[in-house]
Design a protein around this motif. Structure first.
Motif, PDB file in Angstrom:
ATOM      1  N   UNK A   1      -9.032 -38.789 -33.394  1.00 52.08           N
ATOM      2  CA  UNK A   1      -8.604 -38.187 -32.461  1.00 52.08           C
ATOM      3  C   UNK A   1      -7.282 -36.774 -33.494  1.00 52.08           C
ATOM      4  N   UNK A   2      -7.089 -38.072 -33.252  1.00 54.79           N
ATOM      5  CA  UNK A   2      -5.617 -37.428 -34.020  1.00 54.79           C
ATOM      6  C   UNK A   2      -5.996 -35.498 -35.023  1.00 54.79           C
ATOM      7  N   UNK A   3      -7.242 -36.369 -36.337  1.00 54.48           N
ATOM      8  CA  UNK A   3      -7.443 -35.234 -37.179  1.00 54.48           C
ATOM      9  C   UNK A   3      -7.892 -33.434 -36.538  1.00 54.48           C
ATOM     10  N   UNK A   4      -9.015 -34.384 -35.273  1.00 55.55           N
ATOM     11  CA  UNK A   4      -9.002 -33.243 -34.277  1.00 55.55           C
ATOM     12  C   UNK A   4      -7.812 -32.368 -33.708  1.00 55.55           C
ATOM     13  N   UNK A   5      -7.122 -33.120 -33.708  1.00 63.34           N
ATOM     14  CA  UNK A   5      -5.898 -32.417 -31.818  1.00 63.34           C
ATOM     15  C   UNK A   5      -5.102 -31.483 -33.512  1.00 63.34           C
ATOM     16  N   UNK A   6      -4.894 -32.256 -34.114  1.00 65.61           N
ATOM     17  CA  UNK A   6      -4.244 -31.153 -35.929  1.00 65.61           C
ATOM     18  C   UNK A   6      -4.592 -30.140 -35.914  1.00 65.61           C
ATOM     19  N   UNK A   7      -6.636 -29.955 -36.181  1.00 63.47           N
ATOM     20  CA  UNK A   7      -6.741 -28.768 -36.457  1.00 63.47           C
ATOM     21  C   UNK A   7      -6.682 -27.973 -34.988  1.00 63.47           C
ATOM     22  N   UNK A   8      -7.242 -28.272 -33.532  1.00 61.41           N
ATOM     23  CA  UNK A   8      -7.218 -27.649 -33.018  1.00 61.41           C
ATOM     24  C   UNK A   8      -5.661 -26.986 -31.977  1.00 61.41           C
ATOM     25  N   UNK A   9      -4.875 -27.487 -32.899  1.00 65.00           N
ATOM     26  CA  UNK A   9      -3.611 -26.996 -32.861  1.00 65.00           C
ATOM     27  C   UNK A   9      -3.020 -25.289 -33.495  1.00 65.00           C
ATOM     28  N   UNK A  10      -4.142 -25.333 -34.113  1.00 63.44           N
ATOM     29  CA  UNK A  10      -3.616 -24.656 -35.096  1.00 63.44           C
ATOM     30  C   UNK A  10      -4.560 -23.417 -34.577  1.00 63.44           C
TER      31      UNK A  10
ATOM     32  N   UNK B   1      -9.874 -17.728 -34.311  1.00 58.94           N
ATOM     33  CA  UNK B   1     -10.757 -18.082 -33.232  1.00 58.94           C
ATOM     34  C   UNK B   1     -11.460 -18.506 -32.911  1.00 58.94           C
ATOM     35  N   UNK B   2     -12.361 -18.368 -31.272  1.00 60.80           N
ATOM     36  CA  UNK B   2     -13.004 -19.355 -30.921  1.00 60.80           C
ATOM     37  C   UNK B   2     -12.644 -20.766 -30.917  1.00 60.80           C
ATOM     38  N   UNK B   3     -11.622 -21.128 -30.446  1.00 62.83           N
ATOM     39  CA  UNK B   3     -10.714 -22.003 -30.550  1.00 62.83           C
ATOM     40  C   UNK B   3     -10.950 -22.952 -28.882  1.00 62.83           C
ATOM     41  N   UNK B   4     -11.192 -22.025 -27.861  1.00 58.17           N
ATOM     42  CA  UNK B   4     -11.519 -22.401 -26.411  1.00 58.17           C
ATOM     43  C   UNK B   4     -12.892 -22.734 -26.159  1.00 58.17           C
ATOM     44  N   UNK B   5     -13.871 -22.130 -27.172  1.00 56.65           N
ATOM     45  CA  UNK B   5     -14.723 -22.200 -27.439  1.00 56.65           C
ATOM     46  C   UNK B   5     -15.022 -23.623 -27.710  1.00 56.65           C
TER      47      UNK B   5
ATOM     48  N   UNK C   1     -19.606 -45.812 -28.752  1.00 62.62           N
ATOM     49  CA  UNK C   1     -18.508 -45.218 -27.839  1.00 62.62           C
ATOM     50  C   UNK C   1     -16.684 -44.720 -28.244  1.00 62.62           C
ATOM     51  N   UNK C   2     -17.483 -44.399 -30.270  1.00 67.75           N
ATOM     52  CA  UNK C   2     -15.771 -43.771 -30.777  1.00 67.75           C
ATOM     53  C   UNK C   2     -16.508 -42.439 -30.781  1.00 67.75           C
ATOM     54  N   UNK C   3     -17.414 -41.955 -30.395  1.00 69.38           N
ATOM     55  CA  UNK C   3     -18.273 -40.661 -30.290  1.00 69.38           C
ATOM     56  C   UNK C   3     -17.986 -40.064 -29.035  1.00 69.38           C
ATOM     57  N   UNK C   4     -17.684 -41.237 -27.887  1.00 69.04           N
ATOM     58  CA  UNK C   4     -17.766 -40.861 -26.252  1.00 69.04           C
ATOM     59  C   UNK C   4     -16.023 -41.202 -26.241  1.00 69.04           C
ATOM     60  N   UNK C   5     -15.088 -41.758 -26.937  1.00 67.50           N
ATOM     61  CA  UNK C   5     -13.574 -42.109 -26.589  1.00 67.50           C
ATOM     62  C   UNK C   5     -13.465 -41.160 -27.578  1.00 67.50           C
ATOM     63  N   UNK C   6     -13.397 -40.719 -28.358  1.00 72.04           N
ATOM     64  CA  UNK C   6     -12.864 -39.410 -30.032  1.00 72.04           C
ATOM     65  C   UNK C   6     -11.763 -38.398 -28.923  1.00 72.04           C
ATOM     66  N   UNK C   7     -12.679 -37.107 -27.987  1.00 73.76           N
ATOM     67  CA  UNK C   7     -12.191 -36.397 -27.558  1.00 73.76           C
ATOM     68  C   UNK C   7     -11.257 -37.149 -26.567  1.00 73.76           C
ATOM     69  N   UNK C   8     -10.658 -38.263 -26.001  1.00 73.48           N
ATOM     70  CA  UNK C   8     -10.030 -38.661 -24.826  1.00 73.48           C
ATOM     71  C   UNK C   8      -8.709 -38.359 -25.657  1.00 73.48           C
ATOM     72  N   UNK C   9      -9.151 -39.374 -26.980  1.00 74.75           N
ATOM     73  CA  UNK C   9      -7.692 -39.310 -27.966  1.00 74.75           C
ATOM     74  C   UNK C   9      -7.574 -38.296 -28.367  1.00 74.75           C
ATOM     75  N   UNK C  10      -7.974 -36.896 -27.964  1.00 77.45           N
ATOM     76  CA  UNK C  10      -7.040 -35.631 -28.997  1.00 77.45           C
ATOM     77  C   UNK C  10      -6.423 -35.340 -27.863  1.00 77.45           C
ATOM     78  N   UNK C  11      -7.252 -35.279 -26.698  1.00 75.57           N
ATOM     79  CA  UNK C  11      -6.726 -34.707 -25.332  1.00 75.57           C
ATOM     80  C   UNK C  11      -5.240 -35.006 -25.411  1.00 75.57           C
ATOM     81  N   UNK C  12      -5.275 -36.393 -25.414  1.00 79.44           N
ATOM     82  CA  UNK C  12      -3.622 -36.642 -25.615  1.00 79.44           C
ATOM     83  C   UNK C  12      -2.367 -36.628 -26.268  1.00 79.44           C
TER      84      UNK C  12
END
Length: 319
Positions: A110-119, A122-126, A188-199
Motif C-alpha cells: 500500500x505504501x508503494x502504491x500510495x507513493x506512485x499515486x501521489x505523483x 495521465x490517467x491517475x484517476x482511472x 487477503x493481501x490482494x483485497x486489503x492492500x487498497x485499504x492501506x493505500x487509501x489511508x
C-alpha cells in the motif's frame, strides 16, 4: 417629589424562573437534537449488545445443543478449555500468523502504491479506481475468484501462465494444497492492500509542500526526503492502517472457509468458533471462544481509536 422604596419581593420571585428558563430550554434543545438518534441507538443495542450479553451468559455453561437438558453452570471451565485445548491454541497461532503477514505485506504494498499515486500522471484517476476495486468486492466473491480463477490446478490463471512460459511439460501445482496458509494470505493481501493505500495516500497528501520544497532546495534527494520527512509524517497513518487491518483480519472467516474449509492447518479462531458451534454443537465452548475474540478485537480497537484521536488533534493544531 416623593421617593418610593423599591420593592424587593417581586424581584426576588422573578429571578428564579428567569434563571431556570435557559437551563430548561437548553435541556429541551438537547433532547430534541438526540431524539432522532434514539431509534438507531435502540436498534444497535438490540442487534449487537443483547446478543453479546446472551453469548457471555452461555459461555459459563456446559451446553451441548444435542443434549439441552444436560446443561449446567461451570463458571470459567469453557474459558480454561479454550486456552488449554491444543486445536484452539493452534488456531490462535494461525490467526496471529495470518494477521501479521497480511497486515505487514499490505502496508508495504500500500505504501508503494500510495507513493506512485501521489505523483501526477495521465490517467491517475482511472488507475486509482482500478486499484481500489478489490477492496470493494464482497469477501466471499473475492475468495471464490482466487479459488477458481487463479488457484485452480486445471484451468487457473497461475497454471495457465506456467504452461504458457514453460510449455505443456511445465509443472501444474495445486496451489492451495501445496501452500494453504500463504494461499489464504495472498487473497487477503490482494483485497486489503487498497485499504492501506487509501489511508497512506491521505497521509501523503496532508504533508506540508513547503517543507518538501525547502528540503529539495537544500539539496535533499528523494530517499532523504522519504526517510526524514515522509516516513515520520506517515507514522500515525501506518499505525492506523495496521490497527484497523488487524481488527478486520483477526475476525476474517470468509477466505478460510471458502478456500480451505479450515483444513491443512488454516483454521483461524473465527473458523474454530464456527466448528465448535455448528459442527460439534458445543454452544458454551463456542461462546467462550467468541467472547475471547471480541475482547481481543476491543483491545486492538482501543489502540486504533487513540491513534485516530491523535491524528485529529494533529490536524486541528495545524489548522
Amino acid at each position: 417629589m416623593t421617593a418610593t422604596a423599591p420593592s424587593t419581593a417581586p424581584v426576588g420571585h422573578a429571578r428564579v424562573p428567569a434563571a431556570k428558563a435557559p437551563a430548561a430550554s437548553g435541556r429541551l434543545r438537547a433532547w430534541a437534537t438526540r431524539a432522532p438518534l434514539l431509534p438507531a441507538l435502540i436498534f444497535m443495542i438490540t442487534v449487537t449488545q443483547l446478543p453479546f450479553v446472551a453469548t457471555l451468559v452461555i459461555s459459563f455453561f456446559d451446553w451441548n445443543a444435542l443434549y439441552p437438558d444436560a446443561r449446567r453452570f461451570t463458571w470459567f471451565a469453557n474459558y480454561s478449555e479454550v486456552l488449554t485445548d491444543p486445536d484452539l491454541r493452534a488456531s490462535v497461532l494461525t490467526t496471529i500468523l495470518l494477521t501479521a503477514s497480511v497486515v505487514l505485506t499490505s502496508l508495504v504494498l500500500g505504501l508503494v502504491l500510495a507513493l506512485l499515486l501521489d505523483r501526477r500522471f495521465k490517467g491517475r484517476g482511472i488507475v486509482r479506481t482500478l486499484l481500489i476495486a478489490p477492496f470493494l468486492l464482497v469477501p466471499v466473491a473475492a475468495a471464490l475468484l482466487w479459488k477458481h480463477v487463479l488457484y485452480n490446478p486445471e484451468y487457473g490463471l497461475f497454471n495457465g501462465l506456467l504452461r504458457w512460459i514453460g510449455g505443456d511439460g511445465a509443472a501444474q501445482p495445486d496451489w492451495i494444497s501445496n501452500a494453504p496458509l500463504p494461499a489464504v494470505a495472498a487473497s487477503l493481501v490482494w483485497q486489503w492492500t487498497p485499504f492501506m493505500m487509501l489511508i497512506l495516500l491521505a497521509g501523503l497528501q496532508s504533508r506540508d509542500p513547503q517543507l518538501i520544497e525547502a528540503a529539495r532546495m537544500d539539496g535533499a534527494g528523494d530517499w532523504q526526503v522519504f526517510r526524514h520527512l515522509t516516513l515520520p509524517h506517515l507514522r500515525r497513518y501506518l499505525e492506523l492502517g495496521a490497527l484497523l487491518g488487524s481488527i478486520y483480519i483477526v475476525q476474517n472467516f470468509d477466505a478460510v472457509f471458502t478456500l480451505t474449509s479450515g483444513g491443512l492447518g488454516t483454521a483461524n479462531l473465527p473458523y474454530t468458533v464456527y466448528q465448535s458451534f455448528y459442527q460439534a454443537h458445543e454452544n458454551g465452548l463456542a461462546s467462550a471462544a467468541g467472547v475471547l475474540v471480541v475482547i481481543g478485537s476491543l483491545v486492538i480497537a482501543t489502540f486504533a481509536l487513540r491513534v485516530v484521536s491523535s491524528l485529529f488533534r494533529e490536524e486541528g493544531s495545524r489548522a
